[in-house]
Motif scaffolding. Structure first.
Motif: not given
Length: 308
Positions: A281-294
Motif C-alpha cells: 500500500s506504499a506510495h514510495f520505497a527506500r532505500k535503492f542503490a542507484f541502478d538506472p536500468e532497474a
C-alpha cells in the motif's frame, strides 16, 4: 491554480541519482515543483542540469547523521516550496527513495484518505525495557523497547560521557534524570505538550506545512529543545504535528522499508523486491542503490489502475 503535489528532497551525495529521481518525478507528476536541500559541503551538484521545475535551497545547512541539519534543511525546503508554489500536498524524500505507485493512484489516495499527514508516530513515555544489543530488527520504530531509546533522546535529561566510556569500554555511556519533576521544569514537556517520535519521512497537506512553518510559541520552544537533542529528525516533526489541535495524522507513512536484520539503515532494495513493492500500500520505497536500468523498469511499470 495551485499544483496538486510538490516534493522536498534532502540530499548530500550521489548527484547522478538525485538528477535521475528528479527527472522521473517530473515525468510521472506532470512537472510538479521540486525543492532540493542539498548539503554542498559533502559533494557538488551541477544545478544547471536539472529540469526547470526543480529549485535548490541557497542558504543550505551542513548535515550529518543524527544532527539538526536534516530537520533544518527540511524546514527551509518546505518553506521555499510553499512560498513559491503552495501545493495541496508535499512529500519529503531522500535521493535513494523512489515511487512505487502511479501519480494518479497516489493523488487519489491522498485526496480521499481523510488525513492531513502521513507520518509514522507513537507516543513516548517512560520506558525501562532493555535495549536489544542486536538492534530493533524488523519491528524497528514499532519495537516496544524503541520507546526507551526515544524517551532518553527527547524527554529525559541526559548527561553523557561517551568518549570516556568508549575508551574504557564501559557499556553505559550516559545517565538520565527521568523524574517528572525535572522534565516538567527543564524541557517543553510540562504536562501540556505530549512527546511523540517515529520514522522521519513525511507526506502532508497544506495545513501540515502551515503548522510546521508557523512562527508560534510551540514551534520556537520545540526547535530550541530538539536542536540540542540527538537524532531530532525522529522526534521533532512528530511532537510538533501531534500537538496541533485538529490535525489528522495517519501512522501509515506510505513508505515501504525492509528492516529485517538491519540496525541503523533499512535494507537496500533490488529488482527482487519489485513484486512486493507493487503489491504494497506504499506510495514510495527506500532505500535503492542507484541502478538506472532497474529503476526505470520500475517507473515505466507503474500504471494508473495499480492498487495496493
Amino acid at each position: 491554480m495551485n499544483p496538486s503535489i510538490g516534493f522536498v528532497l534532502l540530499t548530500h551525495q550521489n548527484p547522478s541519482q538525485i538528477l535521475f529521481l528528479c527527472q522521473q518525478l517530473t515525468r510521472l507528476f506532470d512537472a510538479a515543483p521540486i525543492v532540493i536541500h542539498h548539503d554542498f559541503s559533502k559533494c557538488d551538484v551541477n544545478t544547471s542540469l536539472f529540469p526547470k521545475n526543480v529549485s535548490f535551497v541557497e542558504d543550505w545547512e551542513t548535515t550529518r547523521w543524527g544532527g539538526w541539519g536534516v530537520v533544518g534543511g527540511q524546514l527551509k525546503a518546505t518553506r521555499q516550496l510553499y512560498s513559491r508554489h503552495n501545493p495541496d500536498w508535499f512529500v519529503v524524500l531522500s535521493a535513494s527513495d523512489f515511487p512505487v505507485k502511479s501519480a494518479s493512484y497516489i493523488l487519489e489516495d491522498l485526496y480521499g484518505g481523510g488525513f492531513d499527514a502521513y507520518l509514522y508516530h507513537r507516543p513516548i513515555g517512560p520506558c525501562r525495557l532493555p535495549l536489544p544489543p542486536e538492534g530493533f530488527g524488523e519491528e524497528n520504530f514499532a519495537h516496544p523497547a524503541w520507546e526507551r531509546l526515544a524517551f532518553e533522546r527527547y524527554v529525559a535529561i541526559g548527561f553523557g560521557f561517551y568518549k570516556l566510556a568508549t575508551r574504557l569500554k564501559w557499556r553505559k555511556k550516559a545517565v538520565y534524570l527521568r523524574q517528572r519533576f525535572f522534565i516538567e521544569r527543564f524541557t517543553p514537556f510540562d504536562g501540556s505538550i505530549g512527546s511523540f517520535a517515529g520514522d522521519f519521512w513525511l507526506t502532508g497537506n497544506r495545513a501540515t506545512a502551515e503548522a510546521m512553518l508557523e512562527d508560534s510559541a510551540l514551534n520556537r520552544k520545540l526547535i530550541d529543545h530538539f536542536r540540542r537533542r540527538p537524532n531530532p529528525d525522529e522526534g521533532f516533526p512528530h511532537t510538533l504535528l501531534c500537538n496541533v489541535p485538529g490535525l489528522k495524522i495517519s501512522a501509515d507513512n506510505k513508505r515501504f522499508t525492509d528492516w529485517a536484520g538491519q540496525v541503523n539503515h533499512p535494507r537496500t532494495l533490488t529488482r527482487d523486491d519489485f513484486p512486493r513493492l507493487r503489491s504494497s500500500s506504499a506510495h514510495f520505497a527506500r532505500k535503492f542503490a542507484f541502478d538506472p536500468e532497474a529503476l526505470l523498469e520500475l517507473s515505466l511499470s507503474l500504471t494508473p489502475e495499480q492498487v495496493g
